[in-house]
Design an enzyme around this catalytic site. Structure first.
Site, PDB file in Angstrom:
ATOM      1  N   GLY A 187    -128.361  58.700 -32.668  1.00 39.55           N
ATOM      2  CA  GLY A 187    -129.098  59.804 -33.276  1.00 39.55           C
ATOM      3  C   GLY A 187    -129.192  60.945 -32.365  1.00 39.55           C
ATOM      4  O   GLY A 187    -128.197  61.233 -31.862  1.00 39.55           O
TER       5      GLY A 187
ATOM      6  N   ALA B 139     -97.968  80.789 -27.105  1.00 36.61           N
ATOM      7  CA  ALA B 139     -98.117  79.682 -26.148  1.00 36.61           C
ATOM      8  C   ALA B 139     -97.853  80.148 -24.840  1.00 36.61           C
ATOM      9  O   ALA B 139     -98.419  79.235 -23.803  1.00 36.61           O
ATOM     10  CB  ALA B 139     -97.382  78.481 -26.567  1.00 36.61           C
TER      11      ALA B 139
END
Length: 518
Positions: free
Chosen positions: A170, A406
């Site tokens: 939760g 990159a």
């Protein structure tokens, strides 16, 4: 003072240390789990633990809860030392109402978190809880909110580490997600927002707790956790190992670790590690092991996004963060997960004054609809942003390929890279020769009707392109590479660069906070 009052204190302390009682302790052991206090004893230096709020009890009177009250109320909090260094700790006690979070438990945890920030010491949370205490309603949820706010305020100020040693379900999962590193125990711990029962009702899926949110799921598929270990003892040792590379807070530097490994040690095997075939892989772990002190490397998130390697090491006794492309996986290309993984690590190192050593062999960003639709642009920008904003010393070594966007992303000179080296085998260009020739000479090659002649012309153009662009010398001519170094000397050159940068100071423009591409 009467002896009766002293006896009352001693007895009450003894009872409090029993948590939910002997039967529940035995039930915890039967599951192969330690109690909260046993975990703290393993974690901290012998005799150093100073407990706070041992006599706190919950104040709930709903559903008969006033009849079930324990001193300490489901969490053990306090301070102690690890290798002589001050830390604060909160360990949930599953033997008391399943470790469920109450308002008073949250108050205890928040108190030690506030103290940790106030004195500049790491905070360690050992999670083992069934979730919010339902009987307390909104008060338990408010308690979680108080903890989360402190996780946020402490972020980048003190290191925060979460050990998941049982259930974490939760709203409780968000505290570990907000901390810097998360360790899970295989087959024992799990994390999920909604349990198998709810999943079955809502989606119709039949799934176990382990399949839904076990250690393997979060270290291999989701990237939520950083380490999966075999036992609680191993998990606690991992926490200690992590702390050894970190300062206590963002105003300090990490501890210096003496080493007998010479700074000038050379490794001739590095001169031959790059294959002649540019499309052949090699193992980046061999390079890392060769240049760090004593070959010791603490890798982070080893099982997720394997095309990039991140982790901690020492170089001549100094703590460093290592970021390296891995040619053995996806040829070392950057994808969504690799970008996210490395970006958060780079930001952690920058927040805590840990220099960055980047080893580059990257052919580009991974292409395809899955990556584009998944947001490779914004996710790749996270890593670019992280390197660009970092003000710690940054030393980059390009080993082989460094192409296109990159190249820029992997701590290039334009992102305030301090010292950028390249091996003679480095190819620094917009793209490789194969793709470049197809773009630059497509019309010329299509006009050649004979296949053999076309191939010959294509090979000739590729050779010309390689000679002109696919080498480190073009970048070095413009000063984008500070030096081209012999691979065998990499350890010495990186160490000397880090020593040179030890006093680095960078002033960035004032801002309330940044707005990185989340």
């Amino acid at each position: 003072m009467s002896n009766q009052k002293i006896k009352e204190l001693v007895d009450r302390r003894k009872t409090a240390r029993q948590g939910g009682g002997q039967k529940r302790i035995e039930a915890q052991h039967a599951k192969g789990k330690l109690t909260a206090r046993e975990r703290i004893d393993l974690l901290l230096d012998n005799g150093s633990f100073e407990e706070f709020d041992m006599f706190v009890r919950h104040r709930c009177t709903n559903f008969g809860m006033e009849n079930t009250r324990f001193d300490g109320d489901g969490v053990v909090t306090g301070m102690g030392t690890i290798d002589g260094r001050l830390v604060y700790v909160a360990a949930q006690d599953f033997t008391v109402t399943g470790g469920s979070m109450s308002e008073t438990m949250a108050g205890k945890i928040c108190k030690v978190m506030d103290m940790a920030v106030r004195v500049g010491a790491p905070f360690i949370a050992l999670n083992d809880s069934g979730g919010a205490r339902i009987q307390e309603g909104i008060c338990s949820l408010a308690g979680y909110g108080e903890i989360f706010e402190r996780n946020i305020l402490a972020s980048g100020v003190i290191p925060q580490i979460s050990g998941i040693f049982g259930p974490c379900a939760g709203g409780a999962v968000y505290s570990p997600a907000l901390t810097d590193f998360t360790i899970m125990i295989k087959d024992t711990s799990y994390m999920f927002l909604t349990g198998p029962g709810v999943v079955k009702t809502v989606t119709g899926e039949n799934v176990t707790q382990e399949q839904l949110g076990g250690a393997n799921v979060h270290t291999r598929k989701s990237g939520v956790a950083h380490f999966a270990v075999e036992s609680e003892q191993e998990g606690i040792e991992k926490i200690k190992a992590l702390l050894s590379f970190m300062p206590s807070n963002n105003r300090e530097t990490a501890p210096f670790i003496e080493t007998a490994d010479p700074a000038g040690r050379v490794d001739d095997t590095l001169n031959d590690i790059i294959p002649d075939n540019p499309n052949q892989a090699y193992d980046m772990y061999e390079v890392i092991g060769s240049i760090v002190d004593d070959g010791k490397f603490l890798e982070v998130q080893r099982s997720w996004a394997k095309n990039i390697i991140i982790g901690f090491a020492h170089m001549n006794g100094r703590s460093v963060g290592v970021v390296a492309n891995q040619p053995k996986t996806l040829a070392g290309a950057l994808d969504i997960n690799a970008s996210r993984k490395a970006a958060r690590f780079v930001r952690f190192c920058d927040a805590f004054n840990i220099p960055l050593v980047t080893l580059v062999d990257v052919p580009g960003f991974l292409c395809g609809t899955q990556q584009e639709h998944g947001g490779i642009i914004s996710n790749g920008a996270k890593l670019l942003y992280a390197f660009g904003e970092a003000t710690v010393p940054k030393v980059t070594v390009t080993l082989r390929k460094s192409y296109g966007g990159a190249h820029i992303t992997m701590s290039c000179k334009q992102l305030r890279g301090d010292i950028n080296y390249a091996w003679p085998s480095a190819n620094i260009a917009v793209m490789g020769a194969e793709g470049a020739v197809d773009v630059l000479y497509s019309k010329e090659l299509k006009a050649i009707t004979d296949p053999q002649e076309r191939k010959k012309a294509s090979d000739q153009r590729k050779e010309e392109y390689n000679r002109k662009f696919c080498n480190p010398y073009s970048a070095a001519e413009y000063g984008y590479i500070d030096d081209i170094i012999e691979p065998r000397n990499t350890r010495f050159r990186v160490i000397r660069a880090l020593e040179q940068l030890d006093g680095k100071k960078v002033e960035s423009p004032w801002k309330k906070h940044d707005n990185l591409p989340l």
